[in-house]
Write a protein that holds these residues in place. Structure first.
Motif, PDB file in Angstrom:
ATOM      1  N   HIS A  26       0.865  -1.177   0.000  1.00 43.74           N
ATOM      2  CA  HIS A  26       0.000   0.000   0.000  1.00 43.74           C
ATOM      3  C   HIS A  26       0.903   1.227   0.000  1.00 43.74           C
ATOM      4  CE1 HIS A  26      -3.651   2.361   0.759  1.00 43.74           C
ATOM      5  NE2 HIS A  26      -2.860   3.123   1.526  1.00 43.74           N
ATOM      6  N   THR A  27       0.544   2.244  -0.790  1.00 44.53           N
ATOM      7  CA  THR A  27       1.350   3.454  -0.907  1.00 44.53           C
ATOM      8  C   THR A  27       0.625   4.642  -0.299  1.00 44.53           C
ATOM      9  OG1 THR A  27       2.412   2.650  -2.931  1.00 44.53           O
ATOM     10  CG2 THR A  27       2.529   5.017  -2.495  1.00 44.53           C
ATOM     11  N   CYS A  28       1.269   5.303   0.659  1.00 46.85           N
ATOM     12  CA  CYS A  28       0.724   6.512   1.277  1.00 46.85           C
ATOM     13  C   CYS A  28       1.463   7.731   0.737  1.00 46.85           C
ATOM     14  CB  CYS A  28       0.894   6.456   2.789  1.00 46.85           C
ATOM     15  SG  CYS A  28      -0.174   5.270   3.628  1.00 46.85           S
ATOM     16  N   THR A  29       0.698   8.767   0.389  1.00 46.62           N
ATOM     17  CA  THR A  29       1.271   9.997  -0.151  1.00 46.62           C
ATOM     18  C   THR A  29       0.521  11.183   0.444  1.00 46.62           C
ATOM     19  OG1 THR A  29       1.684   8.856  -2.237  1.00 46.62           O
ATOM     20  CG2 THR A  29       1.841  11.249  -2.268  1.00 46.62           C
ATOM     21  N   GLY A  30       1.263  12.240   0.777  1.00 44.69           N
ATOM     22  CA  GLY A  30       0.593  13.444   1.247  1.00 44.69           C
ATOM     23  C   GLY A  30       0.901  13.749   2.695  1.00 44.69           C
ATOM     24  N   SER A  31       0.097  14.623   3.279  1.00 42.56           N
ATOM     25  CA  SER A  31       0.325  15.073   4.659  1.00 42.56           C
ATOM     26  C   SER A  31      -0.920  14.862   5.497  1.00 42.56           C
ATOM     27  CB  SER A  31       0.710  16.550   4.678  1.00 42.56           C
ATOM     28  OG  SER A  31      -0.320  17.337   4.106  1.00 42.56           O
ATOM     29  N   ASN A  32      -0.738  14.928   6.813  1.00 43.01           N
ATOM     30  CA  ASN A  32      -1.830  14.680   7.764  1.00 43.01           C
ATOM     31  C   ASN A  32      -2.524  13.360   7.436  1.00 43.01           C
ATOM     32  OD1 ASN A  32      -1.565  17.061   9.388  1.00 43.01           O
ATOM     33  ND2 ASN A  32      -2.478  18.218   7.708  1.00 43.01           N
ATOM     34  N   LEU A  33      -1.719  12.310   7.335  1.00 44.42           N
ATOM     35  CA  LEU A  33      -2.209  11.006   6.895  1.00 44.42           C
ATOM     36  C   LEU A  33      -2.760  10.171   8.049  1.00 44.42           C
ATOM     37  CD1 LEU A  33       0.718  10.144   4.490  1.00 44.42           C
ATOM     38  CD2 LEU A  33      -1.691  10.086   3.806  1.00 44.42           C
ATOM     39  N   VAL A  34      -3.751   9.356   7.720  1.00 44.71           N
ATOM     40  CA  VAL A  34      -4.212   8.284   8.601  1.00 44.71           C
ATOM     41  C   VAL A  34      -4.506   7.070   7.725  1.00 44.71           C
ATOM     42  CG1 VAL A  34      -6.657   8.996   8.536  1.00 44.71           C
ATOM     43  CG2 VAL A  34      -5.792   7.620  10.447  1.00 44.71           C
ATOM     44  N   LEU A  35      -4.144   5.900   8.223  1.00 44.60           N
ATOM     45  CA  LEU A  35      -4.331   4.650   7.487  1.00 44.60           C
ATOM     46  C   LEU A  35      -5.264   3.730   8.273  1.00 44.60           C
ATOM     47  CD1 LEU A  35      -3.432   2.507   5.291  1.00 44.60           C
ATOM     48  CD2 LEU A  35      -1.615   1.877   6.910  1.00 44.60           C
ATOM     49  N   PHE A  36      -6.255   3.183   7.575  1.00 41.77           N
ATOM     50  CA  PHE A  36      -7.134   2.168   8.160  1.00 41.77           C
ATOM     51  C   PHE A  36      -6.951   0.858   7.407  1.00 41.77           C
ATOM     52  CE2 PHE A  36      -9.213   6.167   9.140  1.00 41.77           C
ATOM     53  CZ  PHE A  36      -9.630   6.000  10.448  1.00 41.77           C
ATOM     54  N   VAL A  37      -6.981  -0.235   8.132  1.00 42.23           N
ATOM     55  CA  VAL A  37      -6.989  -1.564   7.521  1.00 42.23           C
ATOM     56  C   VAL A  37      -8.203  -2.308   8.061  1.00 42.23           C
ATOM     57  CG1 VAL A  37      -5.809  -3.781   7.289  1.00 42.23           C
ATOM     58  CG2 VAL A  37      -4.493  -1.647   7.198  1.00 42.23           C
ATOM     59  N   ALA A  38      -9.081  -2.721   7.150  1.00 39.52           N
ATOM     60  CA  ALA A  38     -10.270  -3.483   7.513  1.00 39.52           C
ATOM     61  C   ALA A  38     -10.044  -4.946   7.140  1.00 39.52           C
ATOM     62  CB  ALA A  38     -11.496  -2.939   6.789  1.00 39.52           C
ATOM     63  N   VAL A  39     -10.472  -5.851   8.017  1.00 35.68           N
ATOM     64  CA  VAL A  39     -10.309  -7.277   7.777  1.00 35.68           C
ATOM     65  C   VAL A  39     -11.674  -7.942   7.868  1.00 35.68           C
ATOM     66  CG1 VAL A  39      -9.033  -9.353   8.391  1.00 35.68           C
ATOM     67  CG2 VAL A  39      -8.049  -7.109   8.898  1.00 35.68           C
ATOM     68  N   SER A  40     -12.076  -8.597   6.777  1.00 35.00           N
ATOM     69  CA  SER A  40     -13.353  -9.316   6.690  1.00 35.00           C
ATOM     70  C   SER A  40     -13.055 -10.806   6.801  1.00 35.00           C
ATOM     71  CB  SER A  40     -14.054  -9.000   5.365  1.00 35.00           C
ATOM     72  OG  SER A  40     -14.242  -7.601   5.223  1.00 35.00           O
ATOM     73  N   ILE A  41     -13.607 -11.476   7.811  1.00 35.68           N
ATOM     74  CA  ILE A  41     -13.161 -12.804   8.232  1.00 35.68           C
ATOM     75  C   ILE A  41     -14.303 -13.811   8.147  1.00 35.68           C
ATOM     76  CG2 ILE A  41     -12.140 -14.104  10.142  1.00 35.68           C
ATOM     77  CD1 ILE A  41     -11.374 -11.139  11.214  1.00 35.68           C
ATOM     78  N   ARG A  42     -13.998 -14.970   7.580  1.00 33.66           N
ATOM     79  CA  ARG A  42     -14.959 -16.072   7.618  1.00 33.66           C
ATOM     80  C   ARG A  42     -14.747 -16.826   8.924  1.00 33.66           C
ATOM     81  NH1 ARG A  42     -19.027 -18.809   4.515  1.00 33.66           N
ATOM     82  NH2 ARG A  42     -19.711 -20.423   5.978  1.00 33.66           N
ATOM     83  N   GLY A  43     -15.783 -16.852   9.760  1.00 37.64           N
ATOM     84  CA  GLY A  43     -15.693 -17.531  11.045  1.00 37.64           C
ATOM     85  C   GLY A  43     -15.482 -16.555  12.185  1.00 37.64           C
ATOM     86  N   THR A  44     -14.856 -17.043  13.256  1.00 37.96           N
ATOM     87  CA  THR A  44     -14.736 -16.251  14.479  1.00 37.96           C
ATOM     88  C   THR A  44     -13.284 -15.984  14.891  1.00 37.96           C
ATOM     89  OG1 THR A  44     -14.867 -18.259  15.820  1.00 37.96           O
ATOM     90  CG2 THR A  44     -16.942 -17.097  15.355  1.00 37.96           C
ATOM     91  N   ASN A  45     -12.323 -16.388  14.063  1.00 36.08           N
ATOM     92  CA  ASN A  45     -10.924 -16.132  14.411  1.00 36.08           C
ATOM     93  C   ASN A  45     -10.655 -14.635  14.505  1.00 36.08           C
ATOM     94  OD1 ASN A  45     -10.443 -18.848  14.395  1.00 36.08           O
ATOM     95  ND2 ASN A  45      -9.409 -18.889  12.400  1.00 36.08           N
TER      96      ASN A  45
END
Length: 299
Positions: A26-45
């Motif tokens: 993943h490439t981040c560019t710019g200022s005042n940055l925030v990054l989110f990562v969402a994980v969609s999971i099959r099951g309950t792990n």
């Protein structure tokens, strides 16, 4: 300043039934940055860790609905450039991950309180987030059991990633954004099957200050100061008889809608260095100390 999309990327475990982690760029560019990562999971792990450029993200929210679990992780001020996102479970899991970065985000508190929703055997994943400013963005992410397609993306929404695993039992992962508003902002979808799903929504908050009012009584003095890169909106300064104010800033500071008010004898001084933007200049037509007299403002 407003929050704006920087970049979005996604990956999934594909045909693997034994994957315990996933790595993607993943490439981040710019200022005042925030990054989110969402994980969609099959099951309950549960996810054990998420890193970007070897820096750990913080888990912001988790919600599960039987066979569909969603987690949202966040990193403030991520490194710029192309770096790896690593999502680790430590046990075999089928999942979809989506990374999304924004510019113009608050670097102290870049998001509101996440909102969650779940559905069992329904075809309408989504929910509602209460927005506080049109300068912000709403992020919505969900996990849906199986491999249903998204037949309708809600009005005003923009899809940022769609992913699905290819080894049954599958999981569908999706992320979208929508411009925020003051009040309820709905994130809605229609999918092709009635399944279990889980959803997380959050408002990404803009960088800068909030409305501030400073006042001085007779003989009182106040100083308003800003640091480089700071933004201050709605600053209202008021002086009564004999009251004095100094508004100061350094390069890169921005003051918006500064409304100076003074009664007879009140004095105000506006000072700044290169890069200052202040509506007082438009009001007075000059970058100088101004004093109020019986006939109006005078230099």
């Amino acid at each position: 300043m407003v929050v704006a999309l920087d970049a979005a990327s996604t990956a999934n475990t594909g045909t693997s039934t034994t994957s315990t982690s996933l790595t993607f760029a993943h490439t981040c560019t710019g200022s005042n940055l925030v990054l989110f990562v969402a994980v969609s999971i099959r099951g309950t792990n549960a996810v054990s860790s998420v890193t970007y450029n070897s820096v750990a993200l913080t888990n912001m929210s988790t919600i599960g609905a039987s066979d569909a679990r969603t987690e949202l992780w966040r990193l403030i001020n991520p490194a710029t450039g192309a770096n790896n996102v690593i999502v680790d479970f430590g046990t075999a899991t089928r999942f979809v991950a989506g990374a999304i970065s924004f510019t113009g985000a608050n670097q102290t508190d870049p998001d509101g309180t996440p909102v969650t929703a779940t559905g069992l055997l329904t075809n309408s994943p989504g929910g509602s987030v209460t927005g506080v400013s049109t300068d912000n963005i709403i992020l919505g992410v969900f996990a849906a059991e199986g491999a249903p397609t998204i037949t309708v993306e809600g009005t005003g929404q923009t899809s940022r990633w769609i992913g699905v695993t290819n080894a049954a039992p599958n999981i569908r992962g999706h992320g979208c954004t929508e411009a925020s508003a003051v009040g309820a902002v709905a994130i809605t979808h229609t999918i092709s099957a009635s399944v279990d799903w889980s959803w997380i929504g959050v408002e990404v908050l803009v960088a800068g200050g909030t409305d501030v009012t400073v006042a001085a009584t007779v003989g009182g003095g106040s100083t308003w100061q800003g640091a480089a890169g700071a933004a201050q909106t709605g600053a209202v300064v008021t002086a009564t008889v004999g009251g004095g104010f100094t508004m100061q800033g350094v390069a890169g500071a921005v003051a918006i809608d500064a409304t100076p008010l003074a009664t007879a004898g009140g004095g105000m001084t506006f000072q700044g260095q290169a890069g200052i933007v202040m509506d007082a200049l438009a009001l007075f037509g000059r970058a100088a100390s101004m004093f109020y007299t019986a006939t109006g403002w005078r230099r």
